[in-house]
Design an enzyme around this catalytic site. Structure first.
Site, PDB file in Angstrom:
ATOM      1  N   SER A 176       2.254  -5.059  -6.293  1.00  0.00           N
ATOM      2  CA  SER A 176       1.131  -4.838  -5.375  1.00  0.00           C
ATOM      3  C   SER A 176       0.979  -3.340  -5.151  1.00  0.00           C
ATOM      4  O   SER A 176       0.822  -2.587  -6.119  1.00  0.00           O
ATOM      5  CB  SER A 176       1.355  -5.601  -4.066  1.00  0.00           C
ATOM      6  OG  SER A 176       0.231  -5.474  -3.213  1.00  0.00           O
ATOM      7  N   THR A 177       1.072  -2.876  -3.919  1.00  0.00           N
ATOM      8  CA  THR A 177       0.847  -1.468  -3.608  1.00  0.00           C
ATOM      9  C   THR A 177       1.807  -0.576  -4.392  1.00  0.00           C
ATOM     10  O   THR A 177       3.018  -0.754  -4.339  1.00  0.00           O
ATOM     11  CB  THR A 177       1.032  -1.220  -2.109  1.00  0.00           C
ATOM     12  OG1 THR A 177       0.239  -2.154  -1.385  1.00  0.00           O
ATOM     13  CG2 THR A 177       0.622   0.195  -1.742  1.00  0.00           C
ATOM     14  N   HIS A 202      -1.798  -7.121  -7.561  1.00  0.00           N
ATOM     15  CA  HIS A 202      -2.806  -7.245  -6.510  1.00  0.00           C
ATOM     16  C   HIS A 202      -3.791  -6.098  -6.669  1.00  0.00           C
ATOM     17  O   HIS A 202      -3.439  -4.931  -6.469  1.00  0.00           O
ATOM     18  CB  HIS A 202      -2.157  -7.167  -5.122  1.00  0.00           C
ATOM     19  CG  HIS A 202      -1.200  -8.281  -4.847  1.00  0.00           C
ATOM     20  ND1 HIS A 202      -0.315  -8.251  -3.796  1.00  0.00           N
ATOM     21  CD2 HIS A 202      -0.995  -9.471  -5.474  1.00  0.00           C
ATOM     22  CE1 HIS A 202       0.396  -9.369  -3.786  1.00  0.00           C
ATOM     23  NE2 HIS A 202       0.003 -10.124  -4.805  1.00  0.00           N
ATOM     24  N   MET A 296       3.582  -4.434  -0.747  1.00  0.00           N
ATOM     25  CA  MET A 296       3.811  -4.887   0.617  1.00  0.00           C
ATOM     26  C   MET A 296       3.672  -6.400   0.678  1.00  0.00           C
ATOM     27  O   MET A 296       2.938  -7.017  -0.106  1.00  0.00           O
ATOM     28  CB  MET A 296       2.836  -4.219   1.592  1.00  0.00           C
ATOM     29  CG  MET A 296       1.370  -4.425   1.314  1.00  0.00           C
ATOM     30  SD  MET A 296       0.352  -3.491   2.494  1.00  0.00           S
ATOM     31  CE  MET A 296      -1.291  -3.868   1.903  1.00  0.00           C
ATOM     32  N   ASP A 299       4.903 -11.775  -1.407  1.00  0.00           N
ATOM     33  CA  ASP A 299       4.457 -12.517  -2.576  1.00  0.00           C
ATOM     34  C   ASP A 299       5.441 -12.342  -3.731  1.00  0.00           C
ATOM     35  O   ASP A 299       5.862 -11.220  -4.035  1.00  0.00           O
ATOM     36  CB  ASP A 299       3.069 -12.024  -2.998  1.00  0.00           C
ATOM     37  CG  ASP A 299       2.442 -12.883  -4.077  1.00  0.00           C
ATOM     38  OD1 ASP A 299       2.876 -14.040  -4.239  1.00  0.00           O
ATOM     39  OD2 ASP A 299       1.521 -12.388  -4.755  1.00  0.00           O
TER      40      ASP A 299
END
Length: 367
Positions: A176-177, A202, A296, A299
Site C-alpha cells: 500500500s503506502t 493499493h 498502512m 490488509d
C-alpha cells in the site's frame, strides 16, 4: 490539555478544489487546515510561516509545476506530501513520478465539480498516516534527466541459476503506502526465469496501468495490468487494476486470474487479502512465496496467515525499510515467517527457487 492537531497546507490552483479539500478535512477534529496556496511561490512563504505537518499538492499549476516544487521541497525542507492528481494518463504518470521523488501518497482528484464524495475519508486517512511517518523514509532521489538512444534502456537482470520449479509455483506480493517504489525496488531486481507473480498495490483507479507499464519498462519481467482471464505464466507479473479485486485460479494446467468487482476489504479494492485467500482456496499455498510490503492498515495479514498454515513461504518487509509499518507489522504479528529489509526481498524470493542456497540472515518466527 487537548492534543495538538495535524497542521495541513493545501496547494492547488483551483479555488473549488481548495474549498472542497478544506471542507472535507474540517469534519475531523484531529486535523486543522492552517492555510491554502494557489501555487508553489505562494506556498513557499506559507510553509515558512505556518510550519505544516502535511501538505496536499496539485501537480499541474501555473508558474511552477508540482513535480519541480516537490523535488525542491524534499531537498530543502522534507515534509510529508499527499499529491492530488487528475485521473488521466498524463496525471497518472506524473503521480508515479511524484512518488519516486518522495511524495507520501497520491489521491485522484474528484470527478465532480462540487463534491469530494468518499475522497474526503481517504484524504483524512492518508494525512493521519503521513503525519506519523518517518521522514528519512521519504528522502527522494534527484529527478532523472531522461537519456536517449541505447542509454535510455535500463539494464535487465539476467536469468538466475534456477533449473526448474513446480508448475504450480507462484509469487504473491501486496503493498500500500510506499508500495509503488518498494515494488519497483523488488521487481527490477528479479530475473525473468521465475514463476508468475501476482501483485496487489493499493492504488487509485486509472493509475494502475501506468504503474504496470512503468515496471515493465524497468524490469526483465513482462509486467502488465491484469485483465480478467489472463494466464499467469513464468516470467510474467500481473498487477491488479485499481478499484478491482485480483483473484487466482488454477484451471487445467496453469494459473489464471480473475478481475472482479465486489465490496471493499479493509476499506480497499483491490485488497491483498482477497488475492491471498483465493490462492489458498485454489491449492497454491504449498507452492507459493507470498509477502506483504509497506503500507498502512492490516490488509494481507489474515490471508498471509492462511497461506502459511497451508504450507506457503511467507515474509513481511521490516520496519526500518518501510515507509509505513502498518501492513507489514500486522503480517509479522500474525505469523509471517520472516521480516526482510526491502533491499533483500528480491534476493529472498529468488533463493526460494534456487537449490542449496542459504536463507538470508533475517528476523524469523519459529516454524
Amino acid at each position: 490539555m487537548l492534543p495538538r492537531r495535524i497542521r495541513v497546507l493545501i496547494i492547488d490552483d483551483s479555488a473549488v478544489v481548495r474549498r472542497m479539500a478544506t471542507d472535507a478535512l474540517s469534519v475531523d477534529p484531529e486535523i486543522e487546515v492552517v492555510g491554502t496556496a494557489v501555487d508553489p511561490y505562494a506556498a513557499r512563504d506559507k510553509i515558512n510561516e505556518l510550519c505544516p505537518d502535511v501538505i496536499t499538492l496539485d501537480i499541474e499549476m501555473p508558474r511552477m509545476d508540482g513535480l519541480t516544487f516537490l523535488e525542491i521541497l524534499m531537498q530543502r525542507r522534507p515534509t510529508p506530501v499527499i499529491v492530488m492528481s487528475s485521473l488521466s494518463q498524463r496525471g497518472s504518470e506524473h503521480a508515479l513520478e511524484a512518488l519516486r521523488l518522495g511524495a507520501f501518497d497520491v489521491l485522484g482528484k474528484p470527478a465532480g465539480a462540487y463534491s469530494f464524495g468518499d475522497l474526503g475519508a481517504q484524504l483524512i486517512a492518508k494525512i493521519k498516516a503521513a503525519a506519523s511517518t518517518r521522514l528519512r523514509a521519504l528522502a527522494p532521489p534527484v529527478r532523472n534527466v531522461r537519456p536517449t538512444g541505447a542509454a535510455a534502456r535500463p539494464e535487465k537482470v539476467p536469468p538466475a541459476p534456477i533449473h526448474s520449479f513446480d508448475p504450480r509455483s507462484v509469487i504473491l506480493l501486496g503493498a500500500s503506502t510506499g508500495g509503488t517504489e518498494a515494488l519497483r525496488e523488488v521487481i527490477t531486481r528479479l530475473p525473468p526465469n521465475l514463476p508468475g507473480i501476482a501483485i496487489v498495490q493499493h492504488i487509485p483507479a486509472m493509475f494502475s496501468k501506468a504503474f504496470a507499464d512503468r515496471l515493465r519498462s524497468l524490469s526483465s519481467l513482462d509486467v502488465r495490468e491484469a485483465v480478467d482471464g489472463d494466464r499467469l505464466e513464468p516470467g510474467t507479473a500481473l498487477v491488479a487494476p485499481g478499484n478491482f479485486h485480483l483473484l487466482l485460479q488454477w484451471r487445467a494446467d496453469r494459473y489464471h486470474v480473475r478481475v472482479v468487482d465486489g465490496p471493499q476489504i479493509w476499506h480497499q479494492r483491490p485488497a491483498v487479502d482477497m488475492l491471498f485467500k483465493s490462492a489458498t482456496d485454489c491449492g497454491a499455498a504449498p507452492h507459493c512465496v507470498a509477502g506483504v510490503l509497506t503500507g498502512m492498515g492490516k490488509d494481507g495479514a489474515e490471508g498471509l496467515l492462511h497461506l502459511r498454515e497451508k504450507g506457503a513461504t511467507t515474509f513481511a518487509q521490516d520496519e526500518a525499510s518501510s515507509v509505513v509499518y502498518g501492513m507489514p507489522r500486522a503480517a509479522w504479528e500474525n505469523g509471517a515467517m520472516r521480516q526482510i529489509p526491502l533491499g533483500r526481498v528480491a534476493e529472498h524470493i529468488v533463493q526460494q527457487f534456487v537449490s542449496h542456497r542459504a536463507t538470508p540472515a533475517v528476523a524469523a518466527h519459529a516454524p
